[in-house]
Design an enzyme around this catalytic site. Structure first.
Site, PDB file in Angstrom:
ATOM      1  N   ASP A 150      -3.700  42.753 -32.322  1.00  0.00           N
ATOM      2  CA  ASP A 150      -4.522  41.925 -33.213  1.00  0.00           C
ATOM      3  C   ASP A 150      -4.428  40.463 -32.759  1.00  0.00           C
ATOM      4  OD1 ASP A 150      -4.744  41.731 -36.868  1.00  0.00           O
ATOM      5  OD2 ASP A 150      -5.618  40.472 -35.313  1.00  0.00           O
ATOM      6  N   ASP A 154     -11.361  41.787 -32.902  1.00  0.00           N
ATOM      7  CA  ASP A 154     -10.072  41.259 -32.424  1.00  0.00           C
ATOM      8  C   ASP A 154      -8.918  42.236 -32.586  1.00  0.00           C
ATOM      9  OD1 ASP A 154      -9.346  41.032 -35.192  1.00  0.00           O
ATOM     10  OD2 ASP A 154      -8.129  39.277 -34.719  1.00  0.00           O
ATOM     11  N   GLU A 155      -9.228  43.479 -32.892  1.00  0.00           N
ATOM     12  CA  GLU A 155      -8.150  44.384 -33.306  1.00  0.00           C
ATOM     13  C   GLU A 155      -8.423  45.799 -32.811  1.00  0.00           C
ATOM     14  OE1 GLU A 155      -6.605  45.731 -37.663  1.00  0.00           O
ATOM     15  OE2 GLU A 155      -8.027  44.104 -37.556  1.00  0.00           O
TER      16      GLU A 155
HETATM   17  P1  TTP Z   1      -8.156  39.043 -38.830  1.00  0.00           P
HETATM   18  O1  TTP Z   1      -7.489  39.686 -37.654  1.00  0.00           O
HETATM   19  O2  TTP Z   1      -7.990  39.670 -40.170  1.00  0.00           O
HETATM   20  O3  TTP Z   1      -7.646  37.539 -38.977  1.00  0.00           O
HETATM   21  P2  TTP Z   1      -7.334  36.456 -37.868  1.00  0.00           P
HETATM   22  O4  TTP Z   1      -7.388  37.024 -36.500  1.00  0.00           O
HETATM   23  O5  TTP Z   1      -8.213  35.269 -38.097  1.00  0.00           O
HETATM   24  O6  TTP Z   1      -5.857  36.007 -38.225  1.00  0.00           O
HETATM   25  P3  TTP Z   1      -4.497  36.826 -38.036  1.00  0.00           P
HETATM   26  O7  TTP Z   1      -3.681  36.008 -37.084  1.00  0.00           O
HETATM   27  O8  TTP Z   1      -3.893  36.893 -39.390  1.00  0.00           O
HETATM   28  O9  TTP Z   1      -4.869  38.171 -37.463  1.00  0.00           O
HETATM   29  O10 TTP Z   1      -9.692  38.907 -38.564  1.00  0.00           O
HETATM   30  C1  TTP Z   1     -10.240  38.668 -37.270  1.00  0.00           C
HETATM   31  C2  TTP Z   1     -11.464  37.799 -37.365  1.00  0.00           C
HETATM   32  O11 TTP Z   1     -12.440  38.411 -38.187  1.00  0.00           O
HETATM   33  C3  TTP Z   1     -11.195  36.454 -37.980  1.00  0.00           C
HETATM   34  O12 TTP Z   1     -10.757  35.494 -37.014  1.00  0.00           O
HETATM   35  C4  TTP Z   1     -12.513  36.097 -38.590  1.00  0.00           C
HETATM   36  C5  TTP Z   1     -13.144  37.436 -38.938  1.00  0.00           C
HETATM   37  N1  TTP Z   1     -13.034  37.678 -40.387  1.00  0.00           N
HETATM   38  C6  TTP Z   1     -14.085  37.301 -41.210  1.00  0.00           C
HETATM   39  O13 TTP Z   1     -15.108  36.815 -40.744  1.00  0.00           O
HETATM   40  N2  TTP Z   1     -13.963  37.506 -42.567  1.00  0.00           N
HETATM   41  C7  TTP Z   1     -12.837  38.047 -43.145  1.00  0.00           C
HETATM   42  O14 TTP Z   1     -12.759  38.192 -44.384  1.00  0.00           O
HETATM   43  C8  TTP Z   1     -11.753  38.423 -42.273  1.00  0.00           C
HETATM   44  C9  TTP Z   1     -10.500  39.016 -42.859  1.00  0.00           C
HETATM   45  C10 TTP Z   1     -11.897  38.226 -40.921  1.00  0.00           C
HETATM   46 MG    MG Z   2      -6.465  38.831 -36.031  1.00  0.00          MG
END
Ligand code: TTP
Ligand code: MG
Length: 351
Positions: free
Chosen positions: A8, A103-104
């Site tokens: 992630d 991203d995951e």
């Molecule tokens: P995430 O992996 O949930 O969050 P993140 O990568 O920003 O942070 P973390 O380090 O905690 O993993 O989500 C990935 C991307 O998806 C995030 O950068 C933006 C998008 N996203 C949205 O647009 N809306 C949302 O509600 C979420 C949770 C994510």
């Molecule tokens: Mg993330």
């Protein structure tokens, strides 16, 4: 026993913005629409999270929490590009890649292409390659199942690498607060807490029947999970079979010259998508819809695999010229299929 890695990216959209705008680095960055609109926060940099800003919060609230934050619009095409880069790194190790978002992803590396025994070693390599290629950090979790791998990747963010060893798994689950169980939302969490269930061990004390009563059809799944059994498979997205583009005109068209202009636009778009997905097709299909809504498609098998705008337009035009246009046209579309079978390519079902 499976060897699963969950990867992630850290504060993904915000980190990309900080990467591309050095003046944003070390500062609170919020990726969203304008703070005075009804938009919500996509994500926030770790600096912004210190102010309590998080995903899905109204941008106006984020502004109240931290007026000095830098608010930036999302640039989805850049995030998609990074996503393709990391997928391509994953596919150096395995084809069993299950993307959950841009991203995951889960990777099953039990039998991997490089025959590396240690999933931790693979996760470490992948993190380094991601950084070298994208200048962004990812967090990785390693475990014997998807459930624990995902929890592990979240445990030491950012830039974390966390193993939950099989022999620690049961104890780990016993002490895990139920709110941390993936799939147990806020509502279920409070429902369970009302019944005195706070940790994994409280779930484990229940019979399967009781868990089904409490959690519905997921009861059996959580029953297995708390007993250390996680057989859920990494399911790679099916490869896409075709891609293309179409356009409905604001005014119906009968003139061939104008139709060819529109054809050029959809050829451009089709080629752009093919390039983004790294796919070349050997079959091209033209679709026309007429003013009376009759629709026809004509396909052509080509001697070569094509991707460029010129090729797509050329063969699209060849088909168009074989069709007698006796009615006005309201829509034109092109698509490519029969893709080159290149199994080294990552699974591309992100769009
Ligand atoms: P995430 O992996 O949930 O969050 P993140 O990568 O920003 O942070 P973390 O380090 O905690 O993993 O989500 C990935 C991307 O998806 C995030 O950068 C933006 C998008 N996203 C949205 O647009 N809306 C949302 O509600 C979420 C949770 C994510
Ligand atoms: Mg993330």
């Amino acid at each position: 026993m499976q060897k699963i890695i969950h990867i992630d990216m850290d504060a993904f959209y915000a980190s990309v913005e900080q990467r591309d705008n050095p003046s944003y680095r070390g500062k609170p960055v919020v990726v969203s629409g304008p703070p005075n609109s009804r938009s919500v926060v996509c994500t926030a940099s770790y600096e912004a999270r210190k102010f309590g800003i998080h995903s899905a919060m109204p941008a106006s609230q984020a502004y109240k929490l931290c007026p000095q934050a830098i608010f930036v619009f999302p640039r989805f095409s850049v995030y998609k590009e990074v996503s393709l880069q990391i997928q391509s790194i994953f596919s150096e190790y395995t084809e069993l890649i299950e993307p959950l978002s841009l991203d995951e992803a889960y990777l099953d590396v039990t039998y991997n292409k490089k025959k590396i025994e240690s999933a931790m070693a693979i996760a470490k390599e992948i993190k380094i390659k991601i950084f070298n290629t994208t200048k962004l950090t990812a967090s990785a979790g390693v475990a014997n199942g998807k459930f624990l791998a995902k929890i592990a990747s979240g445990m030491n963010k950012p830039n974390g690498l966390t193993l939950i060893h099989p022999r620690e798994a049961e104890t780990f689950l016993e002490t895990l607060p139920i709110g941390k169980f993936h799939g147990i939302g806020k509502v279920t969490e409070s429902k369970l807490k009302e019944k005195g269930i706070h940790f994994g061990k409280d779930l484990k004390a229940k019979t399967e029947g009781e868990l089904i009563q409490l959690l519905g059809k997921n009861g059996s799944y959580y029953f297995q999970i708390v007993h250390g059994v996680d057989n859920s498979k990494v399911i790679p997205n099916r490869k896409r079979k075709s891609l293309g583009s179409e356009e409905t005109f604001s005014v119906d068209i009968s003139e061939i010259r104008l139709l060819e202009e529109k054809l050029k636009e959809v050829a451009q778009d089709t080629s752009r998508r093919a390039k983004l997905s790294n796919l070349k097709g050997k079959t091209i299909t033209l679709k026309l819809k007429f003013s009376d809504f009759e629709q026809i498609t004509r396909s052509k098998s080509l001697p070569i695999f094509i991707q460029s705008e010129e090729e797509v337009y050329h063969f699209g035009q060849e088909i168009l010229r074989t069709i007698e246009i006796s009615k006005k046209v309201r829509l034109i579309g092109l698509s490519l299929s029969s893709f080159e079978d290149d199994s080294s390519q990552p699974m591309l079902q992100l769009f």
